[in-house]
Structures are given as structure tokens and as C-alpha cells.
Scaffold this active site. Sequence first.
Site, PDB file in Angstrom:
ATOM      1  N   GLU A 242       0.894  -1.163   0.000  1.00 45.12           N
ATOM      2  CA  GLU A 242       0.000   0.000   0.000  1.00 45.12           C
ATOM      3  C   GLU A 242       0.928   1.207   0.000  1.00 45.12           C
ATOM      4  O   GLU A 242       1.722   1.379   0.910  1.00 45.12           O
ATOM      5  CB  GLU A 242      -0.891  -0.070   1.243  1.00 45.12           C
ATOM      6  CG  GLU A 242      -2.027   0.897   1.208  1.00 45.12           C
ATOM      7  CD  GLU A 242      -1.864   1.974   2.253  1.00 45.12           C
ATOM      8  OE1 GLU A 242      -1.281   3.035   1.903  1.00 45.12           O
ATOM      9  OE2 GLU A 242      -2.301   1.754   3.387  1.00 45.12           O
ATOM     10  N   CYS A 279      -2.532   7.914   4.873  1.00 46.26           N
ATOM     11  CA  CYS A 279      -2.572   7.425   3.478  1.00 46.26           C
ATOM     12  C   CYS A 279      -3.800   7.967   2.770  1.00 46.26           C
ATOM     13  O   CYS A 279      -3.832   8.062   1.554  1.00 46.26           O
ATOM     14  CB  CYS A 279      -2.676   5.904   3.442  1.00 46.26           C
ATOM     15  SG  CYS A 279      -1.666   5.058   4.637  1.00 46.26           S
TER      16      CYS A 279
END
Lengths: 497, 497
Positions: A242, A279
Site C-alpha cells: 500500500e 494514506c
Amino acid sequence: MSYRSIIAGADSEQPDVAAATSAAAEAFAGYRATSPEARADFLDAVAAEIEAARAEIVEAAVAESHLPEGRISGEVGRTTGQLKMFAGVVRRGDHLGVRIDPALPDRTPLPRADIRQRQIPLGPVAVFGASNFPLAFSTAGGDTASALAAGCPVVVKGHPAHPLTGYLVAQAITRAVEKAGLHAGTFSFLLDTDVKGGIELGQTLVVDPRIRAVGFTGSRGGGLAIVAAAAARPEPIPVYAEMSSINPVVVLPGALEGDIDALATAYVGSLTLGSGQFCTNPGLLFLPRGEAGDTFLAAAGRATAEAVGGTMLTPGIAAAYEKGVEKLRATDGVTVVGEGAAGETDAPAPQIVEAARLAGVTDEVFGASGVVVRFDSVEDLLPSLESLEGQLTATVHATDADNEAAAQVVSALELKAGRILFNGWPTGVEVGHAMVHGGPFPATSDSRTTSVGSLAIERFQRPVAYQDVPAALLPEPVRDDNPWHLARRIDGELQLP
Amino acid sequence: MSYRSIIAGADSEQPDVAAATSAAAEAFAGYRATSPEARADFLDAVAAEIEAARAEIVEAAVAESHLPEGRISGEVGRTTGQLKMFAGVVRRGDHLGVRIDPALPDRTPLPRADIRQRQIPLGPVAVFGASNFPLAFSTAGGDTASALAAGCPVVVKGHPAHPLTGYLVAQAITRAVEKAGLHAGTFSFLLDTDVKGGIELGQTLVVDPRIRAVGFTGSRGGGLAIVAAAAARPEPIPVYAEMSSINPVVVLPGALEGDIDALATAYVGSLTLGSGQFCTNPGLLFLPRGEAGDTFLAAAGRATAEAVGGTMLTPGIAAAYEKGVEKLRATDGVTVVGEGAAGETDAPAPQIVEAARLAGVTDEVFGASGVVVRFDSVEDLLPSLESLEGQLTATVHATDADNEAAAQVVSALELKAGRILFNGWPTGVEVGHAMVHGGPFPATSDSRTTSVGSLAIERFQRPVAYQDVPAALLPEPVRDDNPWHLARRIDGELQLP
């Protein structure tokens, strides 16, 4: 307090990769054979051990991450909640994906054999934790929890930004392994606090032949290096990295007919939360041209001006933020809308800029920096959305009056993001069964998965079919008497236990 | 009859990749939005069009593949059966993987948003058919059927070993596309009968930015080249390459207490079926040392001596077989147990050899060549099994008396193969819901999937979560009224419609 690596239950001065992976490979046969109840109890025990060490873990994490105590304390709860959720997943057993096609001895022209399918774990998994979530995306975070739930031993590469936190959590997991009577190799923690040494350690871990899959949360550069190393192995392995996302937000005209000030303040609140170190930070916002949009932008500028930078996770992250901001401001057509105040050391100022065009402003700037791009109409907006890279999230602010445009926007965003949300902000990722924390490249290296939520367990499994295997040799999940009370697909039809 | 490429419904002299992928990208929005009924009807229509053209397809395939008419005719039925199975999968809708976590507005400390998940198709898929199954693993084979079922337009790279067969099947699909009123770009077929040109065509297709996934069945070299090309794209994409397998067979002592002659004859029958040109051909057999094993080997040798080679799929495949056989015989410790007769042109002789050790004899020799390795005990056998590369299948011959050893053997083989079968032969892959035709590298490039059976559809999907999306904008699968009557996971619990 000193901290070090923990290899198969024992403290070690050296982060010896081969020792950890050999122990994990040895532990695999026994660990994958644990009953659902034993494995779930172990996950619950990991949660309990972390909870028991909560005070010292919180103290260490606050000191190492500079994140506020309330946030870190909440993250402990999220981490243990995640482990308990996976314990529930293991007890239910739906992830075993059992399918049974019974024999048809009288079928013509050829009889059909008895064929049964279940999912089995891949083997030892390497986990690279994130700096920005020292608990929930780190040593005992989602990757570790889902890999252990799937039946895979785990070797964590400790993050140099929070070595003590990682070590304390690793100790908690190690205690749970011991109390559960599991092979000590079920979990190891490798630490090199030197950044360069840590990178080498990570590379060695990824190419170790005993490692069968990798979970990673971090930068695009770091993620791509791991993906490349894994692909170059004699036997390539899956990498779930990720990496990078600017989380576009689309404000449709209807959303500007309500309380514009409140909307702008909420935007800046999400942008500056945790110094923007999420994120899912909303780094790009599409705003209608015109008076209402101008009002929103002015309000967002005022709210940003009132914001003060917080100390970032590491000096390196703070420096990268300042460099990113500088590059953004030097881009043609970019003007500053609002700038906050710098805080203490390594606490640079938050900012919002307006960009005349999308080109050149879509690189992630990790931190509290927002870019606003204006649009005239949905016809004008759609090509911009279609030009975006893959994202973790995409957000729409709209009212029912916007539905026609919103439907087109959702259709475009579905192909770009793992999660689409309305009238909220993307920071804040619910841990549940329906969550997707993933998305097309470069948000992640594998869009077919999620790193948060119960679906994450499927990353660490593969299917095996058993054809005419004698009853006495069939694994429990596919036996006729269904001893684990699983939902199973019989001849294609799903049947509840 | 002449044949050529078919791009978005029209015959084309040139296999223009960009034209095909652009049309596929254009078709995607409409095709992914088709209702389950419309998409399933289309799959059924493809099957019907193939059935309607059966006579000329069979004639072409027999001429091009040198496979017997009965086999090819059966393969047509398998191909249409596969399409109809996926129509059923689409109508049922379980592949949409719907998960709904309803809002919890009163939850403390924070309310929970409404989150809903479904799987969406990845986008245009490139399919590389196999030479050895000109129908079931080619133009309208499992990869095409599962990608179309998932909602992905397909661009097939036609195989130069059966260009007319491919073209005729592509015509059938094209007619179904037209009759269903779908965008012509939903399916294209690109053909270059020059082998070198075909390889370049394939590379161009894999790196085309509009292609979102690849299905491939063929050689290890070809598969690895495609995997590398896909990984080197600016935006990497998943590749499902089914490549190489020697399909180990373990004969345990109990199996030699029955009719040894019959067992040996069945072994040679599977080994020589279709001139050994099956991905699941039993290329390696582990046999107990001792008298019973000697009897089996002698019987297998006699059966092989009676076998006659059939013309292979291509002269290149026949030449590679002869080269592989030569290399095997030149390996230290290898002795010939039985050799059949060569048939017509490009129909080399089948053979069985015994090898004193496993090292050096585990490379796939595509064709009717079998290697036998002896073992003294299960303790002797297990390290050999553990040293094997990944396999599509692994077979055990045993009786109840062997159960203790068989349990250990199964446990070892589970980690090596996608399918484990007892007291049968691996050639013959049932198309069903529980089948796994996959396995660890290098059997395939992605052990998490299967290329045969209904689970294959999941290769071409990814999950998207919808958070607080207004009811009017929710996709049908996740709406409250469940208009498609889907099984759904509500708050983690599976509920049937």
C-alpha cells in the site's frame, strides 16, 4: 529500556533473517494445522497481551511518533479490535471457501469424480509496518493479524521510526505464542535501527526463499523496490504494498448551497489531521468555478491560516514535505490559498494551493498540503478524473440535486479508487467486513485486495482441490460431516451450516 | 478458406493491437453495466453460435491439431459447457462478493458509516490460447469465458498452431456480440501466423495500457516473458499464466497389492493420451523399490512398447520432445524401461525411463515421456516431494493400509500442487465449481487462482467499497432491496437471498 530483534521467542542483538525465516518455515506445518478455535484463541491472546502492556506501549509510541496520546491510545484499541475481528473470522471459517462437487458415478459419457476445494495458507509472510500508524499498520497491525489468521507464520521487519514500540508489541505477541504452546517460529521481529541497514534487511527478507508473501505499507519508492525484488526471485511471490494516494475529493455544486464555512473547515480538519500523515489524506480537491466555490476556497484558506504544523513522524518525512511543498509552489499556475504556521522542530506549516491545471500537481506530498483544482461542468471534470492514477479513496460532496452528475462521477471514480465516500472525509478507515483499503496501482501493488477489513485474510491463501481423496484423509473443512460447521458451496450452491 | 484478425466485429488483414484495445476500452463501460441476465444470455449465445458452427470448427481443429475427431468433438462440448457454466455463475451472482456493514449512528466514541462492498471487473483482458486445447483453452476457452463473465471485454491473441479454428470460433463470438446488441469492441481476435510476428504481437498486447489483465496457457518460457513484460509496465497488471508441470504420481505399497498389470496399463494410458500433450500429463512417478515395484515397472515397459506415437501439435513441439528425451537419456543414472514406436511424421515414440535419482530429471518434457524414481520408505520419499517445484496436480495411488503414509504424503503435496487426486490419473480436468487447475510457481504465475472452474471468474475482479453513498446512486448488488437476489454478507454474516 533497550530493544532488539526477537527471533523465534528469544531476544537477539542481530536481525538474523535466515534464523527467523527458518524458524517460521519450521513452525508452518504445526501452525497451519491449528483448529479454528485454537487459532482464534491465539489471536485473542495477542490482543489481550497488547492490552496488558498498553501503558508502556502508548508511552513509547507517543514518544517515538510525536502523535498525541489520545490518537495513540485509540490506535491500540483499533489494533486489538482488528485482532479480535480476525479471531471471529477464523471461528466462522468462511475464508476457507469450501466447495464440494459430489461424485456422479452414473454420469455419461464419463462419471464425475468427487472433488472438494478449500483454501490453505501460503506459508511464512514478511510484514513491513508503516511509520504513520505505529500500531494499527505495524508490528501487530492488519497485515500481521490477517496473515496469522490465515495460518501463516509472520516475520515483521520493525520500523526504525518506532523501534521500542515495535519491540514491545513483538514481546506481547511472543508471550501469546508461548502461552498458546505454538512453535516459537510462528512470530519473529527483526530490527535494524540504522535506516540503510534496515533497507538491506528488508531486501534480504523479501528474497528469502522461505518467505511466501509480503505485506507492506509505506512509500511508493519503498513499495516498488520490494515489488521488484519479489518479482526477480527464482520463485516470485505476491506483494501487497500500500503505497501512494492523493485521495481526490469532488465538490459538486449542490454541496455549496449548504453551510460553506462548515464544509471548508471540515476539509481543512481532514487535511491537517495528524499533520496530514494519513494514506487517505485528501490531497486534491475539485471545486466548481464561480462565486460559491470562491467562498469555499476563501473559507478553507482562513481555516488553514489558523492551523499550526505538528511535529512530523520523522525529520526525513518533514524534509520531504517541505521539498514537496516547494516543488508544488514552483509549478506554473499554482497560487497559495492559505498557509498555516510552522510548529516546533520538524513541524512545517500546513498549506492549501490552487492549481490552474491538474498536470504537474498530482504527486503525493505526504503531509498537510492540499491542492484545489476548479472545474466548470461535469463534462469538464470527467476527463480530469479519468486521467488520475489509482487511489485508495475518492470522495464526493453532493446533494440530491447533483444526482445526475454524481452518477457519472461515481462511475469514473469506481475505476480509480478502492473506496468511494459521500459527504464525509477519507481520513478514518473503519475496520469491518465491507471495508476496502486498497485500489488500483500505484495506490497499491495489487488492486484485487484490501489491507484493512476481514477480506484481507484472502491475500494469504490459495485454493487446493481434493479429487477422490478417501474420507479418512480429507481435511476437516471438506469432510462430509462438516465438523467445523462451515458455509459450503455444494455443486455450486451456497449452503449455510 | 481464408482467415484473418477480427477487430471489433470486422475482419482485418492486420492484427492492429491499438485498434482492438481501444475498442475494448470503449466497450468496457457498457459491458460492465450489463444486467446478470443480459450477460448470461450473451454467454449462452456464444455457446449456441459455437454449437451451430460445430461441423466446420471440428474439421478445422482436427486438421490443424492432428488430434482425433472424437477428442476435438468432446472439446467443443467442454467449451460450450464452460460458457454455460459461467452463464449460471453470472445469474447466481455470488462472484459479486457483496458485503454490507450497516451504519451504526449511535456507536461510541464514533458512529459507524454505512459501508457496502462489491466486486467490479478489471477492464479489457488479453487472452493467449494454448496449442494443446484448440478450443477449451483457446479463443473461447476458460480464460475468455471467465473474463467475459466477470464483465471484461476480451482481446484474444490467436494461436498460430490453429489459426482457422481460432478464426471460426472468433466469428461465432462476434455473431453473439452483434446479436446481443453489445459494443463491437467487447471481443476482438488478433492473428499473426508468423511465429516471430506472433510473439511481437503478444508483447505489444501485454504492454498496451488499456489491457488490465492477462490470461495465458503455454510454455514456461512464453509465460515468463509475458509475466516480465506485464511487471515492467508503468502500471503493472496481473498475469495468470499456466505454464509447466510434471504432475508427480506417488504409488504407495498397498496399491501394488491389487492388479499391477491394470495399474501399469492405466498409467501408460494417461501418459500417452493425446501424445502426452496435456498440462496434467503424469511425467514423474515415485515407485516403491522391491519386487512388486519391479513387476509394475516391467508391465509399464511392456505397455509402452506397444504404444505408437501420434503426430504432435506442431513440428516445433515434436522437435522439443525429441530434444528433451535425448537430454533425459544422457543424464547419469537414467535407463530406458520401455519405448514405443514412432508414428508418422512428427510422431515421435513414447517412452518411460527409470532414474536413479531425482536431480536432473524434473524438467518438463512436453509429450509422452515418463520418469520413474524408486523409494524405500515414506521417510525416503518425503524429502523428494518437498524438493519438487510447484505442480498443477499430484496423484496418490494407495489403499486404506497406506493411510498413515498417505496422510504425510498429502500434507507434503498440498504445498506443491493445486489438485491432489487418489487412485486415478491427472489427465482429465473436470469443469466444475470445486476444480482447481492451478498451483504454485512454475505451474502457474499466480497460485492464488485457478484457470478452470467457476472460481476462475475472481481473477478478473477487484473490490470497491461504497461509504454513505446515497441510495439512488448505489449499484444494484448493494442496494437495500437486493434486486438481483444475491447472497450477501451483512455485518460479517452470510445471508442467502
